[in-house]
Design an enzyme around this catalytic site. Sequence first.
Site, PDB file in Angstrom:
ATOM      1  N   LYS A 153      -2.624   3.471  -4.469  1.00 37.88           N
ATOM      2  CA  LYS A 153      -2.816   1.978  -5.180  1.00 37.88           C
ATOM      3  C   LYS A 153      -4.226   1.687  -4.547  1.00 37.88           C
ATOM      4  O   LYS A 153      -5.092   2.242  -5.048  1.00 37.88           O
ATOM      5  CB  LYS A 153      -1.600   1.060  -4.705  1.00 37.88           C
ATOM      6  CG  LYS A 153      -0.048   1.746  -5.020  1.00 37.88           C
ATOM      7  CD  LYS A 153       0.802   0.568  -4.568  1.00 37.88           C
ATOM      8  CE  LYS A 153       1.956   0.968  -5.700  1.00 37.88           C
ATOM      9  NZ  LYS A 153       3.174   1.195  -4.833  1.00 37.88           N
ATOM     10  N   HIS A 205       1.623  -2.215  -1.013  1.00 35.14           N
ATOM     11  CA  HIS A 205       1.109  -3.232  -1.761  1.00 35.14           C
ATOM     12  C   HIS A 205       0.032  -4.189  -0.784  1.00 35.14           C
ATOM     13  O   HIS A 205      -0.293  -5.212  -1.150  1.00 35.14           O
ATOM     14  CB  HIS A 205       2.114  -3.905  -2.341  1.00 35.14           C
ATOM     15  CG  HIS A 205       2.420  -3.224  -3.617  1.00 35.14           C
ATOM     16  ND1 HIS A 205       1.616  -3.353  -4.948  1.00 35.14           N
ATOM     17  CD2 HIS A 205       3.781  -2.781  -3.972  1.00 35.14           C
ATOM     18  CE1 HIS A 205       2.260  -2.910  -5.816  1.00 35.14           C
ATOM     19  NE2 HIS A 205       3.536  -2.381  -5.427  1.00 35.14           N
ATOM     20  N   SER A 217       6.520  -6.312  -3.965  1.00 41.36           N
ATOM     21  CA  SER A 217       5.884  -6.127  -5.178  1.00 41.36           C
ATOM     22  C   SER A 217       6.132  -7.140  -6.432  1.00 41.36           C
ATOM     23  O   SER A 217       5.242  -7.447  -7.364  1.00 41.36           O
ATOM     24  CB  SER A 217       5.895  -4.770  -5.746  1.00 41.36           C
ATOM     25  OG  SER A 217       7.133  -4.516  -6.179  1.00 41.36           O
TER      26      SER A 217
HETATM   27  C1  LIG Z   1       4.319   2.401  -4.857  1.00 37.80           C
HETATM   28  C2  LIG Z   1       5.234   2.206  -3.827  1.00 37.80           C
HETATM   29  C3  LIG Z   1       5.758   3.281  -3.021  1.00 37.80           C
HETATM   30  C4  LIG Z   1       5.642   4.797  -3.664  1.00 37.80           C
HETATM   31  O1  LIG Z   1       4.256   5.327  -3.430  1.00 37.80           O
HETATM   32  P1  LIG Z   1       3.734   6.593  -4.006  1.00 37.80           P
HETATM   33  O2  LIG Z   1       2.798   7.123  -3.174  1.00 37.80           O
HETATM   34  O3  LIG Z   1       3.535   6.049  -5.464  1.00 37.80           O
HETATM   35  O4  LIG Z   1       5.106   7.614  -4.197  1.00 37.80           O
HETATM   36  C5  LIG Z   1       6.731   3.279  -1.952  1.00 37.80           C
HETATM   37  N1  LIG Z   1       6.836   1.895  -1.538  1.00 37.80           N
HETATM   38  C6  LIG Z   1       6.440   0.777  -1.889  1.00 37.80           C
HETATM   39  C7  LIG Z   1       6.736  -0.734  -1.360  1.00 37.80           C
HETATM   40  C8  LIG Z   1       5.395   1.060  -3.150  1.00 37.80           C
HETATM   41  O5  LIG Z   1       5.086  -0.345  -3.654  1.00 37.80           O
END
Ligand SMILES: *Cc1c(COP(=O)(O)O)cnc(C)c1O
Length: 396
Positions: free
Chosen positions: A242, A211, A183
């Site tokens: 996301k 992502h 990210s």
């Molecule tokens: C955002 C993210 C998470 C956490 O996801 P949530 O559903 O918000 O807990 C886990 N791993 C990665 C790579 C992320 O970018």
Amino acid sequence: MYGKIKEHLQNELQSIREAGLYKNERVIVSPQDAVIRLSSGQEVLNFCANNYLGLSNHPALIQAASDALQSHGYGMSSVRFICGTTDLHKILEQKIAEFFGTEDTILYAACFDANGGIFEPLFSEEDAIISDSLNHASIIDGVRLSKAKRFRYLNADMKDLEAQLILAKDSRFRIIVTDGVFSMDGNVAPLDQINQLAKKYDALIMVDECHSAGVVGNTGRGVTELFNIRGEIDIITGTLGKAFGGALGGFTTGRKEVIELLRQRSRPYLFSNSLPPAVVNAGIKMFEMMAETSELQDKLHRNTAYFITEMIAAGFDVKPSKSAICAVMLYEAKLSQDFAAQLLQEGIYVTGFYYPVVPQGQARIRVQLSAAHQPAHLEKALSAFKKVGKSLGIIK
Ligand SMILES: *Cc1c(COP(=O)(O)O)cnc(C)c1O
């Protein structure tokens, strides 16, 4: 007795402030979208949400959520295995498996929980977890909860991964664990090569697609589509928070025995509440939309390619990206904060990241593109970047 610790905590907070690391939260008073209104009254263009497909405020998802509120009520008041499973939960799990071409899926409250609950039930002292050095915090925490031996390889470095696989060769089981898209840089894990090494050294693969799912690959099926290895990854974790609507919810999808065992043993699943029906039904609707068309992916890919090309042409130092993330390198922490503050005055909302979120001396602004961005939004952002870039002496 709230005594000595009060002063201790105040000192701790003060030292966070003095180090310039205190995180202030900006308050939004509109729905999440390409254009948002802040509590100050200012309207800004949002370039720092994970709203990659522009679904956070999509009418069809709002309708689906609202329908489920009427048909299935507000909350479940239970974990899944006691009385927290509805027909909707089962449908969503199946839709996710269809989307990724996997055998079965288990839902969690968040991907943080999916990653927290994956390693401990599957691996013990005799096993090895081989993890990319830039993996998400939730993977790091999840690995810590298991008794398996830990190995780390440099970000996306296949020589180092191979060296670690050799070191781990005497373990009972080995698993390579990686984010699909990292990210902070926006680079994609080289899954084709990881897959080769996994075959050579008899290792499983787990990919966190938070992502990448919905974003990469022509139809947004994620890294397995991008590398044409659909069905070959043993375990995929992801989020509904996301690209997939942005509410909340996590999942693990993959081999059916793995998913079945997680339902029996995964602690964040067994000891945490079931997702609310409204969120689940919006998730079902979202995957139905994904199955019909890849219009949103097409638009996101066009927006991203255009923005990055124009930024490079303007003279910015941009990290190579295969995702919807564009990391604009500024290197100095203060510069990244000044740049973001000046962009906000121009009506562009982005975040500057610096140590310890990224390595020392690697401060940057992370721009996240969205299918919700219209051409005029991109033009406004590009001209603001150029104006601020010139005034701060970053570009000519
Ligand atoms: C955002 C993210 C998470 C956490 O996801 P949530 O559903 O918000 O807990 C886990 N791993 C990665 C790579 C992320 O970018």
